[in-house]
Design a protein around this motif. Structure first.
Motif, PDB file in Angstrom:
ATOM      1  N   GLU A 133       0.836  -1.213   0.000  1.00  0.00           N
ATOM      2  CA  GLU A 133       0.000   0.000   0.000  1.00  0.00           C
ATOM      3  C   GLU A 133       0.866   1.256   0.000  1.00  0.00           C
ATOM      4  O   GLU A 133       0.639   2.185  -0.774  1.00  0.00           O
ATOM      5  CB  GLU A 133      -0.914  -0.021   1.230  1.00  0.00           C
TER       6      GLU A 133
ATOM      7  N   HIS B 269      -7.672   2.361   0.318  1.00  0.00           N
ATOM      8  CA  HIS B 269      -6.952   1.989   1.542  1.00  0.00           C
ATOM      9  C   HIS B 269      -7.553   2.756   2.694  1.00  0.00           C
ATOM     10  O   HIS B 269      -7.697   3.970   2.632  1.00  0.00           O
ATOM     11  CB  HIS B 269      -5.465   2.325   1.384  1.00  0.00           C
ATOM     12  N   SER B 270      -7.908   2.060   3.758  1.00  0.00           N
ATOM     13  CA  SER B 270      -8.439   2.730   4.933  1.00  0.00           C
ATOM     14  C   SER B 270      -7.439   2.600   6.073  1.00  0.00           C
ATOM     15  O   SER B 270      -6.593   3.462   6.264  1.00  0.00           O
ATOM     16  CB  SER B 270      -9.809   2.147   5.294  1.00  0.00           C
ATOM     17  N   LEU B 271      -7.473   1.479   6.809  1.00  0.00           N
ATOM     18  CA  LEU B 271      -6.591   1.320   7.976  1.00  0.00           C
ATOM     19  C   LEU B 271      -5.881  -0.029   7.918  1.00  0.00           C
ATOM     20  O   LEU B 271      -5.979  -0.757   6.937  1.00  0.00           O
ATOM     21  CB  LEU B 271      -7.416   1.450   9.259  1.00  0.00           C
ATOM     22  N   PHE B 272      -5.189  -0.355   8.980  1.00  0.00           N
ATOM     23  CA  PHE B 272      -4.347  -1.548   9.001  1.00  0.00           C
ATOM     24  C   PHE B 272      -5.156  -2.830   9.176  1.00  0.00           C
ATOM     25  O   PHE B 272      -4.873  -3.851   8.566  1.00  0.00           O
ATOM     26  CB  PHE B 272      -3.362  -1.392  10.162  1.00  0.00           C
ATOM     27  N   GLU B 273      -6.167  -2.768  10.035  1.00  0.00           N
ATOM     28  CA  GLU B 273      -6.844  -3.995  10.456  1.00  0.00           C
ATOM     29  C   GLU B 273      -8.190  -4.228   9.794  1.00  0.00           C
ATOM     30  O   GLU B 273      -8.915  -5.130  10.161  1.00  0.00           O
ATOM     31  CB  GLU B 273      -7.041  -3.985  11.970  1.00  0.00           C
ATOM     32  N   ASN B 274      -8.574  -3.364   8.842  1.00  0.00           N
ATOM     33  CA  ASN B 274      -9.962  -3.464   8.395  1.00  0.00           C
ATOM     34  C   ASN B 274     -10.192  -3.742   6.918  1.00  0.00           C
ATOM     35  O   ASN B 274     -11.293  -3.535   6.431  1.00  0.00           O
ATOM     36  CB  ASN B 274     -10.730  -2.190   8.817  1.00  0.00           C
TER      37      ASN B 274
ATOM     38  N   ALA C 171     -13.246  -5.762   6.249  1.00  0.00           N
ATOM     39  CA  ALA C 171     -14.497  -5.058   6.561  1.00  0.00           C
ATOM     40  C   ALA C 171     -14.790  -4.012   5.498  1.00  0.00           C
ATOM     41  O   ALA C 171     -15.936  -3.828   5.077  1.00  0.00           O
ATOM     42  CB  ALA C 171     -14.411  -4.409   7.943  1.00  0.00           C
ATOM     43  N   VAL C 172     -13.752  -3.314   5.054  1.00  0.00           N
ATOM     44  CA  VAL C 172     -13.935  -2.327   3.988  1.00  0.00           C
ATOM     45  C   VAL C 172     -14.407  -3.029   2.714  1.00  0.00           C
ATOM     46  O   VAL C 172     -15.325  -2.568   2.033  1.00  0.00           O
ATOM     47  CB  VAL C 172     -12.629  -1.545   3.733  1.00  0.00           C
TER      48      VAL C 172
ATOM     49  N   SER D 154     -16.064  -5.763   2.571  1.00  0.00           N
ATOM     50  CA  SER D 154     -17.465  -6.137   2.796  1.00  0.00           C
ATOM     51  C   SER D 154     -18.386  -4.975   2.451  1.00  0.00           C
ATOM     52  O   SER D 154     -19.439  -5.149   1.842  1.00  0.00           O
ATOM     53  CB  SER D 154     -17.694  -6.503   4.270  1.00  0.00           C
TER      54      SER D 154
ATOM     55  N   GLN E 147      -9.804 -10.527  12.882  1.00  0.00           N
ATOM     56  CA  GLN E 147     -11.212 -10.408  13.250  1.00  0.00           C
ATOM     57  C   GLN E 147     -12.076 -10.009  12.061  1.00  0.00           C
ATOM     58  O   GLN E 147     -13.118 -10.614  11.791  1.00  0.00           O
ATOM     59  CB  GLN E 147     -11.352  -9.384  14.374  1.00  0.00           C
ATOM     60  N   ALA E 148     -11.621  -8.999  11.350  1.00  0.00           N
ATOM     61  CA  ALA E 148     -12.428  -8.521  10.229  1.00  0.00           C
ATOM     62  C   ALA E 148     -12.552  -9.592   9.146  1.00  0.00           C
ATOM     63  O   ALA E 148     -13.600  -9.740   8.509  1.00  0.00           O
ATOM     64  CB  ALA E 148     -11.826  -7.242   9.647  1.00  0.00           C
TER      65      ALA E 148
ATOM     66  N   GLY F 250     -15.078 -12.178  10.282  1.00  0.00           N
ATOM     67  CA  GLY F 250     -16.442 -11.681  10.098  1.00  0.00           C
ATOM     68  C   GLY F 250     -16.864 -11.709   8.637  1.00  0.00           C
ATOM     69  O   GLY F 250     -17.966 -12.160   8.291  1.00  0.00           O
TER      70      GLY F 250
ATOM     71  N   GLU G 245     -19.020  -7.832  12.938  1.00  0.00           N
ATOM     72  CA  GLU G 245     -18.553  -8.550  14.129  1.00  0.00           C
ATOM     73  C   GLU G 245     -17.925  -7.622  15.174  1.00  0.00           C
ATOM     74  O   GLU G 245     -17.421  -8.090  16.193  1.00  0.00           O
ATOM     75  CB  GLU G 245     -17.611  -9.699  13.713  1.00  0.00           C
TER      76      GLU G 245
ATOM     77  N   SER H  72     -15.809   0.494   9.407  1.00  0.00           N
ATOM     78  CA  SER H  72     -14.949   0.170   8.269  1.00  0.00           C
ATOM     79  C   SER H  72     -15.763  -0.251   7.058  1.00  0.00           C
ATOM     80  O   SER H  72     -15.446   0.119   5.922  1.00  0.00           O
ATOM     81  CB  SER H  72     -13.985  -0.949   8.639  1.00  0.00           C
TER      82      SER H  72
ATOM     83  N   ASN I 171      -9.930   8.526  10.150  1.00  0.00           N
ATOM     84  CA  ASN I 171      -9.690   8.021   8.805  1.00  0.00           C
ATOM     85  C   ASN I 171     -10.823   8.388   7.861  1.00  0.00           C
ATOM     86  O   ASN I 171     -10.598   8.896   6.756  1.00  0.00           O
ATOM     87  CB  ASN I 171      -9.499   6.508   8.890  1.00  0.00           C
TER      88      ASN I 171
END
Lengths: 86, 290, 395
Positions: B41, B58-63, B66-67, B69, B101-102, B105, C58, C65, C95
């Motif tokens: 990225e 690109h949003s954040l490190f962990e999502n 989820a993005v 989705s 986690q994301a 889910g 979840e 996000s 963000n």
């Protein structure tokens, strides 16, 4: 340059950055030994080894970083890494 | 011309760049890419430039999952999904650790997207720290060898198994050193409906400490020593496996990387290398590699 | 007017308002006391009353996000959260604002752990005031519902493009049953245009969202966000008036006054406590007290100029804060009101009272006590800021 909101950037605009300036060694392609397998083009991380009309390959030296993967992978040893004089 | 454009700031010989290139070239223009934070990225999008020839967010490190989705839901709701593929491409830290986690889910909800993990086996963009994907005894800055340490004391997290346990219809491992195989798997994953996963081995010359010209060579050795088995799983069952002719001992792979050089300073039989060989032997048994 | 009213739970009125705004993607995660909103939306969705994608995520981090991705792809998005959930989203709030995505979210105000407490105060949304989200605070259930289309119109304005939170006090407004007018679909269709953004994730016109900006470009992104807040400052009033023209209701724009013009003592507050303050003022006025209310509706953008104008005749200003900045011994409204007056000629005493933390009830008696305490400033006794409702037996 107008700042576009949403940190939106146009596709492929990295082409403005000529990474060829990075290298110390440059790959020299010997077409006499080349078998036209295309492995050099596939494994170039910059995607800048192009097939010519005659079927042989050449790098775009404006972007080539001189990593040497093409020379390392060429099954015919047709590519040599040569120290570039400045 | 590749859909991952040149001029990006990847290291000379970068494995992540090759992975990005192969994914885009396998899938074509009708793809939306979601990236978490990471080498790929960062080096492709220094404002105001971008190396991506397809829509990218690109949003954040962990999502990332989820993005992705949300992107999928939006396209469905707006009636714009058509044949567009949604692909999340993230590094091992973003995938196995902080983003787990994301991903769980997203896979549990069954979104129609593909998650590709580009695994260079450490947090590389922050300077080579240990991740859940770092293999046994690898030297990283947070798992260095020392007077009382042989490097990373933990085994690599088995991410493909975790994804398969979520009921994903397609899970595969691949390597940038086997480009046609990788591209075939990526294409297949994208075409299968539902959440699919490809785990790609991407050797990193800077982090693993070898010359950038050897990226593909090192990748091949990982496969040839059975430390990186190549396989496909469909609906939880292993369906294809790349068998190994003339399997090499793990030393051949370890000795060409600076991150394992501390294993070779002992004379005589090395119990650490033996443990790594056991991992390879277990892989051979589990996946039927020989 | 009255015959259109129905008695519904506050959460239902808000969920209904969201429905008529026609969101494309809703993400949902449960947390008390917000949960009824997402439950009501789930029922609407299950009955085919909203044409949207409803994602049961979840965690709240994934809730926001998913909306980031959906908004970037061009969808009108919604979620609702509270307290711990909002705090979990902290990183993503910065963000999404930096990415200029007009996400609208209801924050049902609740106290933050530790200690864990599910009742109302405003620490949750106040502690996110630096994130670049617009924040409006509702006085009652009708306003909470009315705020929803107003915030979509504001957030999606091409010169704003900032995410927005609609703040309503937990339990007090979310779980109360009040007579309200449910927002009419036809009026909402007239008031709120469909969302048609210029920049979207689209394979026919590819773009990259979320670049990394080094020191040479980062500052201007922040500057542009701040400028957009400046535009929002004007548009909030405009939009409130447009709403009045179409629906016939007005709850104030940036601020609102209640018997303010001649008031010597002005109480400033945000959220549901305003109802109690108004009742107290009505009583005190019959006793000859010169007291009035300055309602702060928009906390971000902070309406400094409007507040300065509204306070020009005040002799004593009282601020009520259902939050505290621990270490400053003050609530945010107090601090920001003082700051906006400091460089002016109007050095009216601003006395801060923190109260209602963790859902502690605020009866009219407490407001009267506060007013009497503040009046001590006339005798030269001046405590700048204190807990108004401290229990001596526990402290």
């Amino acid at each position: 340059m107008k700042l576009v909101i949403k940190t939106v950037t146009k596709p492929g605009s990295t082409r403005a950055n000529k990474t060829g300036a990075w290298r110390s060694f440059m790959p020299v392609f010997d077409h006499k030994l080349c078998s036209k397998c295309g492995i050099c083009a596939i494994y170039c991380p910059e995607g800048i080894v192009y097939k010519l009309e005659n079927g042989y390959f050449e790098p775009d030296y404006e972007y080539c970083k001189g990593c040497g993967i093409c020379a390392n992978e060429c099954p015919k040893k047709a590519i040599k890494m040569v120290l570039e004089g400045k | 011309m590749s859909l991952l454009k040149p001029g990006h700031r990847g290291c000379a010989g970068c494995g992540d760049a090759l992975a990005g290139k192969f994914v885009l070239d396998a899938l074509g223009e009708d793809v939306i890419v979601v990236s978490p934070t990471g080498c790929l990225e960062v080096f492709t999008t220094p404002y105001p430039e971008s190396a991506w020839g397809v829509p990218w967010v690109h949003s954040l490190f962990e999502n990332a999952a989820a993005v992705a989705s949300g992107v999928e839901a939006a396209l469905k709701s707006l009636g714009r999904k058509n044949k567009t593929k949604i692909v999340a491409i993230g590094g091992d830290g973003a995938t196995l650790d902080i983003g787990l986690q994301a991903i769980s889910g997203a896979f549990e909800r069954g979104h129609d997207f593909t998650y590709i993990c580009v695994d260079n086996e450490a947090y590389m963009n922050t300077g080579i720290q240990r991740s859940g994907a770092t293999p046994l005894y690898a030297n990283t800055t947070t798992s260095p060898p020392g007077r009382i340490s042989s490097g990373n004391p933990l085994y690599k997290k088995n991410m493909p198994a975790i994804i398969a346990a979520h009921g994903s219809p397609y899970v595969a491992t691949a390597s940038i050193a086997y480009a046609p195989d990788m591209m075939k798997k990526v294409k297949k994953a994208a075409e299968i409906k539902g959440p699919t996963y490809v785990h790609v081995h991407a050797p990193c010359s800077t982090g693993w400490k070898f010359d950038g010209s050897k990226t593909i060579e090192v990748g091949k050795l990982a496969v040839e020593t059975a430390l990186w088995p190549l396989y496909e799983m469909e609906n939880g069952e292993i369906t294809t496996v790349r068998k190994i002719k003339n399997r090499k001992p793990v030393e051949e792979y370890l000795k060409v990387q600076g991150r394992f050089k501390h294993l070779f300073t002992m004379a005589g039989e090395n119990p650490n290398i033996k443990k790594i060989q056991e991992i390879a032997d277990r892989n051979v048994k589990q996946f039927g590699l020989e | 007017m009255r015959k259109n009213m129905v008695v519904v739970e506050g959460s239902y009125a808000v969920a209904h308002a969201v429905k008529v705004c026609k969101p494309n993607v809703i993400s949902a995660y449960p947390i008390t006391p917000q949960t009824h909103i997402v439950e009501d939306l789930a029922q609407f969705h299950a009955d085919g009353e909203i044409n949207c994608e409803y994602i049961n995520v979840e965690s709240e981090f994934s809730a926001i996000s998913a909306l980031i991705g959906a908004s970037a792809a061009g969808a009108r998005t919604y979620s609702s959260t509270t307290s711990q959930g909002l705090a979990l989203m902290h990183e993503a709030l910065f963000n999404s604002s930096g990415m200029r995505l007009p996400i609208v979210m209801t924050v049902v105000n609740r106290a933050l752990s530790a200690p864990i407490n599910i009742w109302n105060d405003q620490q949750d949304s106040i502690s996110q005031r630096d994130t670049g989200w617009i924040q409006l605070y509702a006085e009652d259930v009708q306003e909470s519902a009315d705020m929803t289309p107003q915030l979509y119109k504001l957030a999606e304005d091409v010169d704003v493009l900032l995410p927005a939170m609609s703040c309503m006090d937990g339990f007090i407004l979310s779980h109360v049953y009040e007579p309200v007018i449910l927002l009419e679909q036809s009026l909402t269709d007239e008031f709120l245009p469909s969302y048609d953004p210029e920049f979207v994730l689209d394979t026919k016109n590819p773009m990259s969202f979320g670049a990394f900006a080094d020191p040479s470009t980062y500052t201007e992104f922040r500057y542009k966000q701040e400028k957009a807040m400046g535009v929002a400052l004007e548009k909030i009033e405009e939009i409130a008036n447009e709403f009045k023209d179409i629906y016939g209701r007005y709850y104030g724009g940036l601020i609102d006054g209640y018997v303010l013009d001649d008031a010597e003592i002005v109480i400033m507050a945000m959220g549901s406590v305003i109802g109690t303050v108004k009742d107290t003022i009505d009583e005190l006025r019959t006793e000859g007290e010169s007291v009035g209310l300055l309602k702060v509706r928009s906390f971000r953008p902070f309406p400094a100029e409007a507040i300065r104008k509204a306070l020009k005749n005040a002799k004593i200003v009282i601020t009520l804060d259902k939050n505290i900045s621990v270490g400053k011994n003050e609530g945010a409204l107090c601090t920001e009101v003082k700051a906006c007056l400091y460089n002016t000629d109007n050095r009216v005493p601003v006395i801060g009272f923190m109260l209602g933390h963790g859902g502690r009830d605020i009866p009219m008696q407490m407001i009267k006590k506060i007013i009497n305490k503040a009046k001590l400033v006339e005798k030269g006794i001046f405590v700048e800021s204190e807990f108004a409702d401290l229990r001596e037996d526990l402290a």
